[in-house]
Design an enzyme around this catalytic site. Structure first.
Site, PDB file in Angstrom:
ATOM      1  N   ASP A  79       0.962  -1.100  -0.105  1.00 16.08           N
ATOM      2  CA  ASP A  79      -0.022  -0.160  -0.220  1.00 16.08           C
ATOM      3  C   ASP A  79       0.896   1.146   0.126  1.00 16.08           C
ATOM      4  OD1 ASP A  79       0.610   0.398   2.477  1.00 16.08           O
ATOM      5  OD2 ASP A  79      -1.042  -0.199   3.608  1.00 16.08           O
ATOM      6  N   GLY A 113      -0.578   5.908   2.846  1.00 17.46           N
ATOM      7  CA  GLY A 113      -1.727   6.991   2.813  1.00 17.46           C
ATOM      8  C   GLY A 113      -2.477   6.822   4.089  1.00 17.46           C
ATOM      9  N   PHE A 114      -3.056   5.841   4.388  1.00 16.55           N
ATOM     10  CA  PHE A 114      -3.924   5.564   5.399  1.00 16.55           C
ATOM     11  C   PHE A 114      -3.170   5.767   6.635  1.00 16.55           C
ATOM     12  CE2 PHE A 114      -6.023   2.882   8.654  1.00 16.55           C
ATOM     13  CZ  PHE A 114      -7.162   3.430   8.596  1.00 16.55           C
ATOM     14  N   ASP A 117      -2.706   8.505  -2.028  1.00 17.51           N
ATOM     15  CA  ASP A 117      -4.135   9.026  -1.745  1.00 17.51           C
ATOM     16  C   ASP A 117      -4.248   9.669  -0.220  1.00 17.51           C
ATOM     17  OD1 ASP A 117      -4.120   6.768  -0.404  1.00 17.51           O
ATOM     18  OD2 ASP A 117      -6.270   6.294  -0.663  1.00 17.51           O
ATOM     19  N   ASP A 146      -8.104  -7.059   1.701  1.00 18.91           N
ATOM     20  CA  ASP A 146      -7.268  -7.292   2.694  1.00 18.91           C
ATOM     21  C   ASP A 146      -7.597  -6.885   4.010  1.00 18.91           C
ATOM     22  OD1 ASP A 146      -5.287  -4.705   3.701  1.00 18.91           O
ATOM     23  OD2 ASP A 146      -6.583  -4.266   1.754  1.00 18.91           O
ATOM     24  N   CYS A 172     -13.110 -26.868  10.031  1.00 22.09           N
ATOM     25  CA  CYS A 172     -11.852 -26.381   9.185  1.00 22.09           C
ATOM     26  C   CYS A 172     -10.767 -27.435   9.142  1.00 22.09           C
ATOM     27  CB  CYS A 172     -11.293 -25.330  10.424  1.00 22.09           C
ATOM     28  SG  CYS A 172      -9.872 -24.488   9.756  1.00 22.09           S
ATOM     29  N   CYS A 175      -7.595 -26.690   8.874  1.00 24.58           N
ATOM     30  CA  CYS A 175      -6.208 -26.181   9.214  1.00 24.58           C
ATOM     31  C   CYS A 175      -5.433 -26.932  10.087  1.00 24.58           C
ATOM     32  CB  CYS A 175      -6.248 -24.587   9.645  1.00 24.58           C
ATOM     33  SG  CYS A 175      -6.663 -24.666  11.188  1.00 24.58           S
ATOM     34  N   CYS A 208      -6.679 -27.026  13.862  1.00 23.36           N
ATOM     35  CA  CYS A 208      -7.827 -27.728  13.923  1.00 23.36           C
ATOM     36  C   CYS A 208      -7.600 -29.272  14.041  1.00 23.36           C
ATOM     37  CB  CYS A 208      -9.061 -27.106  13.232  1.00 23.36           C
ATOM     38  SG  CYS A 208      -9.602 -25.461  13.629  1.00 23.36           S
ATOM     39  N   HIS A 260      -5.103 -20.780  12.205  1.00 22.48           N
ATOM     40  CA  HIS A 260      -6.379 -20.832  11.943  1.00 22.48           C
ATOM     41  C   HIS A 260      -7.321 -19.801  11.408  1.00 22.48           C
ATOM     42  CE1 HIS A 260     -10.572 -21.942  12.504  1.00 22.48           C
ATOM     43  NE2 HIS A 260     -10.819 -21.058  13.163  1.00 22.48           N
TER      44      HIS A 260
END
Length: 376
Positions: free
Chosen positions: A96, A99-100, A150, A270, A308, A310, A313, A339
């Site tokens: 990114d 900016g944020f 931005d 994201d 799940c 993963c 789990c 997870h």
């Protein structure tokens, strides 16, 4: 010259209009819609690259321009051979623009037409970000997808403030495009702004699309507004974006928002949410959030989520993970992070399958019913 990143549309869901596609990048293809884990400091917190690939099945990760500029410095990363080599990640990366982060330092920054002067949150030192400087930093970092600089409006903001901010974002995008040299290796995405004013969103999209950038993002929503306002602006803005380029919705990671984003025609999302709530002892599950540190799980010998697949789990109980969290053991955060990240990448796999089967609307109904959401 062929752009560094291109989008290929594979299927449109007859039930919802959601898109199933592929984003082609220099470091591999990304199956969309996709959730992208955030690696702010060139690492997804507590995860190794191997775990991200093998256990989480992440296709692309994000890093943060602001944070990496301050520490270790973009020149250090460039010397290392770019982010991919620096962090031992051979799949696509998006950075990114910072900016944020800069605009969230409300008391520590000053905005001008040239750019933003700000004080580091680490040591108070002064710095200046211009569109040209941000392009230099992002080119040093070497990600496949880079974002234009931005101005992110706070919520709420007046119409006049938002209009001025949106127009400045467009001017900065033009400067970013002019300054961007590595077009054969990195794709510059523009960020549509305009707050919660539809005419400003429409103008922002129109002006940015004229720049013919390789991809576009929606910024400045999911910033604390009510869900109905988020959905209204998402559903209005997404169709304004080009159909032949990737569409990215920034900062979204709850299951309902990811499903709604896909239905609106978004390809990429994201959020830091999965690892952040893991550090608070919370798991995402197919029946809602589980705050595993709660006493009710002290003798719970089941997995975090029976549905799940993963590593966590398949191998550990809620009782054990609760013990780790209560004892402040690092493994507890790691297991919850694996997870939560896998929960979201698996959700997106299911969304992609539902789009291919023209049944994403049905999938949403069934998921919401189990999770306790209501459709808006």
């Amino acid at each position: 010259m062929e752009p560094a990143v291109t989008y290929e549309l594979l299927h449109v869901c007859k039930q919802t209009g959601a898109r199933r596609g592929v984003v082609h990048t220099p470091h591999g293809d990304i199956q969309t819609p996709i959730f992208m884990p955030v690696g702010t400091q060139a690492t997804v917190k507590s995860m190794t690259p191997e775990e991200l690939k093998e256990e989480v099945k992440a296709q692309i990760i994000l890093s943060n321009t602001y944070h990496l500029y301050l520490r270790p410095g973009s020149k250090i990363v460039k010397e290392a051979g770019g982010l991919h080599k620096f962090m031992h990640w051979d799949r696509p990366i998006l950075t990114d623009c910072g900016g944020f982060q800069v605009f969230s330092l409300a008391a520590l920054r000053t905005i001008s037409e040239d750019g933003v002067e700000f004080k580091s949150h680490l040591d108070g030192s002064k710095h200046f970000f211009s569109p040209e400087k941000v392009m230099e930093i992002e080119e040093d970092l070497g990600a496949d997808i880079i974002m234009s600089f931005d101005e992110c409006c706070p919520y709420p903001s007046t119409y006049e403030y938002t209009k001025n901010s949106m127009e400045r974002t467009t001017r900065w995008a033009k400067r970013c495009k002019a300054a961007h040299k590595t077009t054969d290796k990195q794709a510059l995405f523009g960020i549509i702004q305009g707050g919660f004013y539809k005419d400003l969103r429409e103008q922002s999209a129109k002006d940015l699309i004229e720049l013919d950038l390789p991809g576009y993002a929606i910024g400045g929503i999911s910033v604390g507004e009510p869900k109905e306002e988020f959905l209204d602006m998402l559903r209005y803005t997404a169709p304004l974006m080009p159909e032949n380029k990737p569409r990215y919705l920034m900062g979204v990671g709850t299951p309902d928002y990811l499903i709604e984003a896909a239905i609106a025609g978004i390809d990429m999302c994201d959020c830091v949410l999965p690892t952040r709530i893991a550090r608070n002892g919370t798991a995402l599950t197919s029946h809602g959030k589980v705050v595993v540190r709660n006493a009710t799980y002290e003798r719970d010998w089941g997995p975090l989520d029976p549905e799940c697949d993963c590593y966590t789990c398949k191998n550990y109980t809620r009782a054990y993970i609760r013990h780790l969290v209560k004892a402040n053991e690092i493994l507890g955060v790691r297991l919850l992070s694996i997870h939560n990240l896998r929960f979201l990448t698996r959700l997106m796999e299911n969304i992609r399958a539902a789009i291919e089967q023209d049944s994403l609307g049905t999938f949403r109904e069934e998921f919401y019913k189990k999770y306790g959401y209501t459709i808006q």
